[in-house]
Structures are given as C-alpha cells and as structure tokens.
Design an enzyme around this catalytic site. Structure first.
Site, mmCIF file in Angstrom:
data_model
loop_
_atom_site.group_PDB
_atom_site.id
_atom_site.type_symbol
_atom_site.label_atom_id
_atom_site.label_comp_id
_atom_site.label_asym_id
_atom_site.label_seq_id
_atom_site.Cartn_x
_atom_site.Cartn_y
_atom_site.Cartn_z
ATOM 1 N N HIS A 1 -39.404 20.051 -21.607
ATOM 2 C CA HIS A 1 -38.095 20.503 -22.114
ATOM 3 C C HIS A 1 -38.059 20.375 -23.635
ATOM 4 O O HIS A 1 -37.737 19.311 -24.179
ATOM 5 C CB HIS A 1 -36.977 19.678 -21.472
ATOM 6 C CG HIS A 1 -35.596 20.190 -21.747
ATOM 7 N ND1 HIS A 1 -34.761 20.683 -20.767
ATOM 8 C CD2 HIS A 1 -34.893 20.312 -22.907
ATOM 9 C CE1 HIS A 1 -33.612 21.062 -21.298
ATOM 10 N NE2 HIS A 1 -33.662 20.834 -22.613
ATOM 11 N N HIS B 1 -37.073 22.835 -27.086
ATOM 12 C CA HIS B 1 -36.606 24.112 -27.650
ATOM 13 C C HIS B 1 -37.472 24.455 -28.853
ATOM 14 O O HIS B 1 -37.620 23.631 -29.760
ATOM 15 C CB HIS B 1 -35.134 23.992 -28.056
ATOM 16 C CG HIS B 1 -34.232 23.733 -26.888
ATOM 17 N ND1 HIS B 1 -33.559 24.730 -26.236
ATOM 18 C CD2 HIS B 1 -33.924 22.583 -26.228
ATOM 19 C CE1 HIS B 1 -32.856 24.218 -25.237
ATOM 20 N NE2 HIS B 1 -33.064 22.900 -25.206
ATOM 21 N N HIS C 1 -30.275 24.482 -17.997
ATOM 22 C CA HIS C 1 -29.516 23.315 -18.433
ATOM 23 C C HIS C 1 -28.297 23.181 -17.521
ATOM 24 O O HIS C 1 -27.583 24.159 -17.301
ATOM 25 C CB HIS C 1 -29.011 23.503 -19.864
ATOM 26 C CG HIS C 1 -30.046 23.329 -20.917
ATOM 27 N ND1 HIS C 1 -31.140 24.124 -21.022
ATOM 28 C CD2 HIS C 1 -30.136 22.436 -21.933
ATOM 29 C CE1 HIS C 1 -31.874 23.736 -22.062
ATOM 30 N NE2 HIS C 1 -31.281 22.707 -22.640
ATOM 31 N N GLU D 1 -25.437 18.060 -18.121
ATOM 32 C CA GLU D 1 -25.503 17.260 -19.356
ATOM 33 C C GLU D 1 -24.064 17.032 -19.810
ATOM 34 O O GLU D 1 -23.638 15.898 -20.006
ATOM 35 C CB GLU D 1 -26.312 18.015 -20.431
ATOM 36 C CG GLU D 1 -26.387 17.309 -21.785
ATOM 37 C CD GLU D 1 -26.989 18.195 -22.883
ATOM 38 O OE1 GLU D 1 -27.064 19.430 -22.685
ATOM 39 O OE2 GLU D 1 -27.343 17.656 -23.953
ATOM 40 N N ASP E 1 -36.260 17.439 -26.106
ATOM 41 C CA ASP E 1 -35.203 18.436 -26.335
ATOM 42 C C ASP E 1 -35.368 19.118 -27.701
ATOM 43 O O ASP E 1 -35.864 20.243 -27.773
ATOM 44 C CB ASP E 1 -33.825 17.779 -26.210
ATOM 45 C CG ASP E 1 -32.773 18.677 -25.598
ATOM 46 O OD1 ASP E 1 -33.113 19.801 -25.207
ATOM 47 O OD2 ASP E 1 -31.604 18.249 -25.500
ATOM 48 N N ASP E 2 -34.903 18.465 -28.751
ATOM 49 C CA ASP E 2 -34.974 19.007 -30.118
ATOM 50 C C ASP E 2 -35.325 17.821 -31.023
ATOM 51 O O ASP E 2 -34.442 17.254 -31.688
ATOM 52 C CB ASP E 2 -33.612 19.583 -30.540
ATOM 53 C CG ASP E 2 -33.078 20.602 -29.539
ATOM 54 O OD1 ASP E 2 -33.391 21.789 -29.657
ATOM 55 O OD2 ASP E 2 -32.348 20.174 -28.616
HETATM 56 N N1 HPA Z 1 -29.196 22.069 -25.456
HETATM 57 C C1 HPA Z 1 -28.694 23.252 -25.103
HETATM 58 N N2 HPA Z 1 -28.982 24.349 -25.737
HETATM 59 C C2 HPA Z 1 -29.807 24.287 -26.769
HETATM 60 C C3 HPA Z 1 -30.348 23.099 -27.182
HETATM 61 C C4 HPA Z 1 -30.042 21.937 -26.493
HETATM 62 O O1 HPA Z 1 -30.516 20.821 -26.812
HETATM 63 N N3 HPA Z 1 -31.157 23.356 -28.234
HETATM 64 C C5 HPA Z 1 -31.089 24.667 -28.424
HETATM 65 N N4 HPA Z 1 -30.283 25.246 -27.548
HETATM 66 ZN ZN ZN Z 2 -32.235 21.397 -24.056
#
Ligand code: HPA
Ligand code: ZN
Length: 343
Positions: free
Chosen positions: A27, A29, A207, A210, A288-289
């Site tokens: 996961h 991005h 997703h 969350e 994630d990021d």
């Molecule tokens: N969550 C949801 N959408 C997203 C994210 C994230 O962390 N990063 C880029 N788009």
């Molecule tokens: Zn994400």
C-alpha cells in the site's frame, strides 16, 4: 499473550535484526512516496509555485486528512510528463531498497498520468516501467502497479481510469483500486469501474474503514468484492465483521504510522493491528505516503516490535502474508517467497 509491561524490552541486536528484515509493501501511493526535495527540485526546474505545500523545515505541510489530499494534489502538479514519473519511480524505489523492501506495489492514477486519456496513460506507464526495470536490475527491488481511481473525483472519472487499467492489465499492471476521500460518495457508485477491472482479470482493493466505520469495510467485501482492503482497521469496531474478514481471508493493507500521524488513533499502542491479527485477520504492513507521514518500512517494523513485542519471526510471518497477498503472477510471487526464505 504477554502483557506489555511484563515483556522484556527488545535488545539493540533484536531491533537491528528487525530493521534489516526483507520486506514486502502493498500500500504505497506513487506520488505520495515522492521525497519533498524531489518535488521541490522539479518545481524549481519548471517554475511551478508550490507555496503552502512545504513547511519551513522542508517537510510537507498539512493540517488534517482532507487538507493532506489537497497538498498531495498540489505537489503532484509538478509531475507533468512521463519522464517526470520515470524519475519519481527511480527516487521512490531507491527509498524502498534502502528500507529492505524487495517487492512493492504502488497506486498509480491515470487521473494524474495523462488525465484519464488512454494513449497518454500508455506513455506514462512505459516510462514508469522502464525506470522500474532499471531499479530491479540495479537494486533488486521489484515493482508492480495497481491502477487507482480517486473517490472524490467521482464515479464518472473512475470509468476512464478503469478502462486504462483494463487496457493495460497484465504482468505489470496487476490490480485496480480506489483512494481519495472515503467520506465522499458511496462504494456502490464505483461498481461499474470495479466490475470492468475485474472482468479484465485485475485483482481488486479499495481504501475503506480508515475514516468511515465497519459498514464501509463490509460494503467493500460484499459489494465491490475486493480481495484486499486499504486500511480496514475500523473493522475492529464490529467483531462479527472481524470474524468475516478472518473467515474469507480478505487481506488488510494496514498503515499504522499513517493512521497515527493522521489521528485515526492517538498512538500506536491504541492501534488495532495486533488485535486484528490475534483474531485471525490477515494483516500486512505498509507506509501509505511515507514522507508525508514521516515514516518508512524500517520504522514501521521497529515500532511494531517495540509497541507489541512482535519479534523477527512474527514480522517475517507478516511479510509472508503480504507476499501471498501480492497481486503479481505466481512466478513473481514464488521468486519473492524464495528470497524471503533465504534472507
Ligand atoms: N489515502 C487516501 N487517498 C490517498 C492517499 C491516502 O493516503 N494518498 C493519496 N491518495
Ligand atoms: Zn492509502
């Protein structure tokens, strides 16, 4: 289970072993993995004004999740050509390799790569794959792509994204999913896009769970019929749903550091990843990021060890779950599993 306060703290040696484990990340991005210095460099080259995107210390600046999505999209403006995405791919895979990641999947959005146009998307994909091949050769990290639509862009833009995914589905584009603002729209609005991707042979993830609660996770499983869920952690609020996840083997792409930084949970000790795992849910670990959330895969593994007492064998098992849940073909998966056995 040993109570937290009864456990021996992990030694420096244990932690070093854990940091050095080979890892699999599901996961991530693509744009969200861009180091801030990389985005600043491109902004300078292209004379794009990114005021408001960075704090004085050079990190990404955002207040909350929705603002994070805005800042993410603002930073993404500097990624204007296939070549930019090629360079980004190299930069993010260097970070993956430095963290011991041997296989990862990134979320790629045709919305950002050519605005949903199939011809343009193919050019972006070509540049990304070229960079990925070089990174595999030079650094030993394998990348595969999961095309994502963006929830807050709406179902009408999800269709061309799914078409781009379907037309390029194969050994490299291996899945389809959805990111963006979970509080916008309903999952069933995106059924058409998910069905198109499924019919093209792509594996599915979205997703869910969350920001919204367990009913969103249930909708992802029962309506979109995904194999994996991005986050999904709020399933813990409904134990019947937790049992359903355990029975059906739906895999959660859990991003603990992201959840804590964005305030889904106050700290890692309050995070449900260990409870979900104890109840039989297949949990995996991702970032994630990473630069947005001040994390990386080493930090995630070490924090889980420190907070929940997960030893190297437990983390190896979690990594194996991720390899089993990867959307790549069997040959690639077997290669990754073999590497996990020998490292
Ligand atoms: N969550 C949801 N959408 C997203 C994210 C994230 O962390 N990063 C880029 N788009
Ligand atoms: Zn994400």
């Amino acid at each position: 289970m040993t109570r937290r306060e009864d456990r021996e703290p992990l030694s420096e040696e244990d932690l070093a072993e854990i940091a050095a484990l080979p890892k699999v990340e599901l996961h991530l991005h693509h744009e969200g993995a861009a180091p801030p210095a990389f985005i600043r460099g491109l902004a300078q080259e292209k004379s794009v004004n990114l005021s408001g995107v960075f704090r004085a210390d050079g990190s990404y600046a955002y207040r909350d999740f929705v603002h994070f999505l805005n800042v993410y999209e603002a930073a993404t403006q500097v990624l204007q050509t296939p070549r930019d995405y090629g360079r980004l791919t190299t930069a993010l895979l260097e970070d993956c390799a430095a963290n011991g990641v041997i296989y990862c999947e990134t979320f790629l959005s045709p919305d950002f790569c050519g605005g949903g146009d199939l011809g343009a998307w193919r050019e972006y994909l070509h540049a990304i794959r070229e960079a990925a091949e070089a990174a595999e050769r030079d650094m030993g990290v394998v990348l595969r792509g999961v095309v994502t639509c963006v929830r807050h862009f709406g179902p009408d833009r999800a269709k061309p994204a799914a078409r781009c995914a379907a037309e390029t589905a194969g050994n490299w584009i291996v899945g389809f999913g959805m990111g963006g603002d979970e509080n916008r729209g309903e999952l069933r609005d995106f059924m058409y896009a998910f069905d198109m991707a499924r019919e093209a042979g792509l594996k599915l993830t979205t997703h869910a769970g969350e920001w919204r609660g367990p009913s969103e996770v249930r909708a992802a499983v029962e309506e979109l019929r995904v194999a994996r869920i991005g986050h999904g952690v709020r399933a813990i609020e409904d134990l019947a749903l937790v049992d359903l996840l355990a029975e059906t083997g739906v895999v959660l792409e859990v991003c603990p550091g992201s959840n804590v930084t964005l305030g889904v949970y106050p700290d890692l000790a309050a995070h449900p990843i260990a409870r979900l795992r104890e109840r039989g849910v297949k949990v995996t670990v991702s970032t994630d990021d990473p630069p947005f959330f001040h994390t990386n895969m080493r930090r995630e593994y070490v924090s889980l060890a420190q907070t929940f007492g997960w030893d190297a064998d437990t983390l190896r098992a979690v990594t194996r779950t991720a390899a089993d849940a990867a959307f790549c073909n069997t040959d690639t998966r077997d290669r990754i599993l073999k590497q996990l056995d020998t490292k």
